[in-house]
Enzyme design. Structure first.
Site, PDB file in Angstrom:
ATOM      1  N   LYS A 113      -2.955   4.566  21.966  1.00  0.00           N
ATOM      2  CA  LYS A 113      -4.116   5.462  22.019  1.00  0.00           C
ATOM      3  C   LYS A 113      -4.340   5.917  23.464  1.00  0.00           C
ATOM      4  O   LYS A 113      -4.552   5.111  24.354  1.00  0.00           O
ATOM      5  CB  LYS A 113      -5.353   4.710  21.526  1.00  0.00           C
ATOM      6  CG  LYS A 113      -6.494   5.625  21.151  1.00  0.00           C
ATOM      7  CD  LYS A 113      -7.724   4.831  20.804  1.00  0.00           C
ATOM      8  CE  LYS A 113      -7.719   4.398  19.373  1.00  0.00           C
ATOM      9  NZ  LYS A 113      -9.036   3.847  18.959  1.00  0.00           N
ATOM     10  N   GLU A 128       0.833  -1.205   0.000  1.00  0.00           N
ATOM     11  CA  GLU A 128       0.000   0.000   0.000  1.00  0.00           C
ATOM     12  C   GLU A 128       0.864   1.250   0.000  1.00  0.00           C
ATOM     13  O   GLU A 128       1.987   1.231   0.517  1.00  0.00           O
ATOM     14  CB  GLU A 128      -0.864   0.059   1.274  1.00  0.00           C
ATOM     15  CG  GLU A 128      -2.014  -0.912   1.279  1.00  0.00           C
ATOM     16  CD  GLU A 128      -2.792  -0.867   2.585  1.00  0.00           C
ATOM     17  OE1 GLU A 128      -2.347  -0.185   3.536  1.00  0.00           O
ATOM     18  OE2 GLU A 128      -3.830  -1.521   2.652  1.00  0.00           O
ATOM     19  N   ARG A 138      -7.323   8.326  28.359  1.00  0.00           N
ATOM     20  CA  ARG A 138      -7.132   6.997  28.960  1.00  0.00           C
ATOM     21  C   ARG A 138      -6.076   7.142  30.044  1.00  0.00           C
ATOM     22  O   ARG A 138      -4.919   7.465  29.760  1.00  0.00           O
ATOM     23  CB  ARG A 138      -6.666   5.994  27.924  1.00  0.00           C
ATOM     24  CG  ARG A 138      -7.743   5.672  26.933  1.00  0.00           C
ATOM     25  CD  ARG A 138      -7.396   4.429  26.157  1.00  0.00           C
ATOM     26  NE  ARG A 138      -8.267   4.341  25.002  1.00  0.00           N
ATOM     27  CZ  ARG A 138      -8.361   3.293  24.219  1.00  0.00           C
ATOM     28  NH1 ARG A 138      -7.620   2.225  24.467  1.00  0.00           N
ATOM     29  NH2 ARG A 138      -9.170   3.282  23.193  1.00  0.00           N
ATOM     30  N   GLU A 174     -10.700   0.463   7.679  1.00  0.00           N
ATOM     31  CA  GLU A 174     -11.315  -0.806   8.086  1.00  0.00           C
ATOM     32  C   GLU A 174     -12.619  -0.515   8.824  1.00  0.00           C
ATOM     33  O   GLU A 174     -12.937   0.640   9.123  1.00  0.00           O
ATOM     34  CB  GLU A 174     -10.379  -1.601   8.992  1.00  0.00           C
ATOM     35  CG  GLU A 174     -10.054  -0.910  10.294  1.00  0.00           C
ATOM     36  CD  GLU A 174      -9.215  -1.770  11.224  1.00  0.00           C
ATOM     37  OE1 GLU A 174      -9.283  -3.001  11.133  1.00  0.00           O
ATOM     38  OE2 GLU A 174      -8.509  -1.198  12.057  1.00  0.00           O
ATOM     39  N   ARG A 224     -17.965  -3.829  16.237  1.00  0.00           N
ATOM     40  CA  ARG A 224     -18.191  -3.996  17.679  1.00  0.00           C
ATOM     41  C   ARG A 224     -18.404  -2.626  18.315  1.00  0.00           C
ATOM     42  O   ARG A 224     -18.214  -1.602  17.650  1.00  0.00           O
ATOM     43  CB  ARG A 224     -16.958  -4.633  18.326  1.00  0.00           C
ATOM     44  CG  ARG A 224     -15.702  -3.819  18.042  1.00  0.00           C
ATOM     45  CD  ARG A 224     -14.500  -4.335  18.770  1.00  0.00           C
ATOM     46  NE  ARG A 224     -13.263  -3.950  18.158  1.00  0.00           N
ATOM     47  CZ  ARG A 224     -12.609  -2.817  18.358  1.00  0.00           C
ATOM     48  NH1 ARG A 224     -13.087  -1.928  19.191  1.00  0.00           N
ATOM     49  NH2 ARG A 224     -11.472  -2.557  17.749  1.00  0.00           N
TER      50      ARG A 224
END
Lengths: 217, 468
Positions: free
Chosen positions: B251, B213, B365, B310, B314
């Site tokens: 993240k 890619e 987080r 993508e 969920r």
């Protein structure tokens, strides 16, 4: 002279003579419905065969979603306790289900005494441990007691919170004599992972082995 | 219909699902492993015994036999997989729904999980619908000559676009989670890298297929939050920006909406691009008859060109970031409740035009880690965990506030999710700083060394991290 040369063999061996057994608790490894196949007092076998390929005595079966999970004995001995109340019941993983009284062999007694003689290398954190790739391939090729380590060698890979971190050996140089963990099993912080035998302790180790072999029936 | 839901997950998401079940009047069952025995998701519900027993110990969160046997033993009628573990495993979803005693899988249909879980298939379907994807191969390549020709073409295309340092990514087709990816900048390097990746892929995944890619250097990583029902309804709850995750760091911070003109001087019409990625996401969802919550992940280049990356079939950790900027009847929706409702066959019951978007939200987080040592996880005992309560903040955590807590070493060192929202991103940032200053976490290792978290790091870097 090393402090370990002063092991009081008579005292240690008499302690083993008083109670020459070890007691192995068996816990339900899964959640499911349990059916026992042994009773208290039954003699059971562990793994046998030239390649330790014959499974031990069937102790019980756990049924989970119609999939049966047989639990075989991994150690020879006598069933000293069965939690009969659980028979036919739905048990949770980790529940104590029985105890096996296992008569100690010379090899096991030697191993227990050597824990006091060898230099332990303890788990730096509560985590899962694997031998470093280089150490693992040397163990596979030459056997663990032929593999020597020195301070600074990458000895383990510590798997903690999904991260792999190399663990470097710090301590006296020597051979990996005893391994106290199973790869991938969670070990508590401070638990010994291996026992290292420095060259100057080889004589003591040999003495322990000779003494136990000669005096233990 | 009153359901009994087995919550096949742990930690904060298990608590959020349980709360959603309670809100909707459904019963639930929790599971846990020994490592989690001190977690709030266990202790909070551990009182019952016999038929009232709500919490069951298992050997692993990934043993379907045990999970299903507990579901049967406790007469559950549905399974909520949360995120991670079985949430995107179509085999598990199929096994849950096709059996002698079928259960409801709280997620999309297993066929949809299968089709969209395969990145190559998703790319193929998207291309058929005219949805842009990152330029490159749409199927695994096994031939070195063919691979080299594709690589040369992609590098040349970038040069023609005026990119002075073109590069491509060579990926193990069967890989995931960033494993088996190498970058190539010059065609002369290609063969060697191709062989390395191919061998790695064969060893690790049993399949030597390779994808190639274009490597995008400067971009934004956006997420579109969708909610669809079995009755053909499709709604979106706006966009989120999680670029920090995509540029090398774990993240730790996410914001909604996906673009904010006060954060960066975009070279494109940001509102138009957001509308475009939402439209594309809804188009693909309609095409595959998507029927639950899901996240469509996008890469947006600096020229504003979006590429579908993508689809996450969920509920995501950060679903609430979207919910906090969305208002239905002047209330922020709860996407877990919505997810359970639609999985049980209900209609969404309101249309897109009833959803009003307002303000901005940031999710932090809070993690036990040493930010100065490559974010290495910290492990030990938490002795004090306190956070402020405001009507503009929410905290989701499995760490108890009334007793000590040993951080389990088997999982990520995430301690809590903290969300703050406001009328604008500037206000959300300001509140975020104030919130983080008020959080108090104390603890120590077994050798007495003090606890380390990323609280200070987050506070010091809000502005920089939110320059997207």
């Amino acid at each position: 002279m090393s402090q370990h040369d002063t092991v009081n063999y008579e005292a240690v061996l008499s302690k083993f003579r008083e109670d020459p057994f070890t007691y192995v608790d068996i816990h339900a490894m899964h959640t499911g419905q349990i059916r026992f196949h042994v009773h208290e007092g039954d003699q059971v076998e562990g793994l046998t065969g030239d390649f330790r390929h014959i499974k031990g005595t069937l102790l019980c079966e756990l049924t989970r979603e119609r999939n049966q999970k047989p639990i075989h004995c991994t150690t020879k001995g006598e069933v000293s306790f069965v939690n009969k109340d659980l028979d036919g019941k739905f048990v949770q993983a980790g529940e104590k289900i029985m105890t096996i009284r296992h008569p100690l062999k010379k090899r096991e007694i030697i191993e227990q005494i050597l824990r006091k003689v060898l230099v332990p290398f303890a788990a730096p954190e509560k985590a899962k441990y694997y031998f470093a790739m280089d150490i693992q391939s040397r163990i596979e090729k030459f056997g663990q007691r032929s593999v020597s380590v020195k301070a600074g060698d990458e000895l383990f890979t510590m798997s903690l919170m999904k991260r792999d971190t190399p663990v470097f050996y710090a301590g006296e140089s020597g051979l990996i004599h005893s391994v106290y963990f199973k790869q991938g099993q969670s070990m508590e912080q401070g638990e010994p992972l291996v026992g290292i035998c420095p060259p100057e302790k080889i004589a003591v180790v040999e003495k322990v082995i000779t003494r136990v072999k000669a005096e233990w029936e | 219909m009153k359901a009994k839901v087995l919550i096949a997950n742990r930690g904060e998401i298990a608590i959020r699902i349980a709360t959603a079940c309670e809100d909707l009047g459904h019963d639930f069952i929790m599971i846990y492993t020994d490592a989690d025995k001190d977690s709030e998701h266990v202790r909070r519900y551990a009182d019952g015994s016999g038929k009232e027993q709500k919490v069951w110990r298992i050997s692993s969160y990934t043993d379907p036999n045990e999970i299903l046997s507990i579901a049967d033993h406790t007469s559950c009628t549905a399974i909520h997989p949360g995120y991670g573990f079985f949430s995107e495993d179509y085999r598990f979803a199929r096994r849950v729904t096709i059996r002698d005693r079928p259960l409801i899988f709280i997620g999309p249909k297993w066929e949809v999980i299968r089709d969209l879980g395969d990145k190559i298939n998703t790319k193929k379907v998207a291309n058929e619908l005219g949805i842009p994807t990152i330029p490159g191969t749409s199927a695994p390549i096994y031939n070195e000559m063919e691979a080299e020709s594709v690589a040369a073409k992609l590098l040349n295309e970038q040069l023609e676009q005026g990119i002075t340092e073109p590069s491509i990514l060579v990926k193990a087709a069967a890989g995931g989670g960033g494993m088996g990816i190498e970058e190539v900048r010059r065609i002369e390097q290609f063969r060697r890298t191709y062989r390395e990746v191919k061998n790695y892929a064969k060893r690790q995944f049993g399949d030597g297929g390779v994808l190639i890619e274009t490597c995008l250097r400067d971009y934004n990583h956006l997420e579109v939050q969708l909610l669809c029902s079995q009755h053909g309804e499709q709604l979106h709850f706006g966009t989120r920006n999680c670029t920090i995750q995509s540029t090398g760091r774990q993240k730790r911070l996410e914001a909604a909406p996906g673009f904010d003109d006060s954060c960066f001087d975009y070279a494109f019409d940001s509102k138009e691009v957001l509308a475009q990625v939402i439209d594309y996401s809804l188009k693909l969802a309609a095409h595959v008859h998507y029927d639950n919550v899901g996240t469509w992940e996008w890469i947006v280049a600096r020229n504003g060109q979006p590429y579908l990356l993508e689809v996450n079939t969920r509920i995501q950790v950060e679903n609430d970031v979207s919910a906090r900027i969305s208002f239905y009847k002047n209330k922020q929706p709860n996407l877990l409740r919505e997810q359970i409702r639609v999985a049980l066959g209900e209609k969404i019951g309101y249309s897109q035009r009833k959803v009003v978007f307002k303000g901005a939200c940031i999710e932090f987080r809070i993690v036990a880690e040493d930010t100065s040592r490559d974010f290495a996880p910290w492990i030990g005992k938490i002795t004090r965990f306190e956070f402020p309560k405001h009507d503009w903040s929410a905290v989701y955590t499995q760490v108890p506030s009334d007793r000590t807590y040993d951080i389990p070493s088997d999982f990520d060192p995430n301690l809590a999710l903290a969300l703050v929202w406001g009328d604008s991103i500037a206000q959300a940032k300001e509140r975020g700083r104030a919130f983080l200053k008020e959080v108090s976490i104390q603890g120590e290792t077994s050798s007495g060394e003090p606890m380390m978290t990323n609280l200070q790091y987050l506070n010091d870097n809000i502005e920089r991290l939110l320059t997207f």
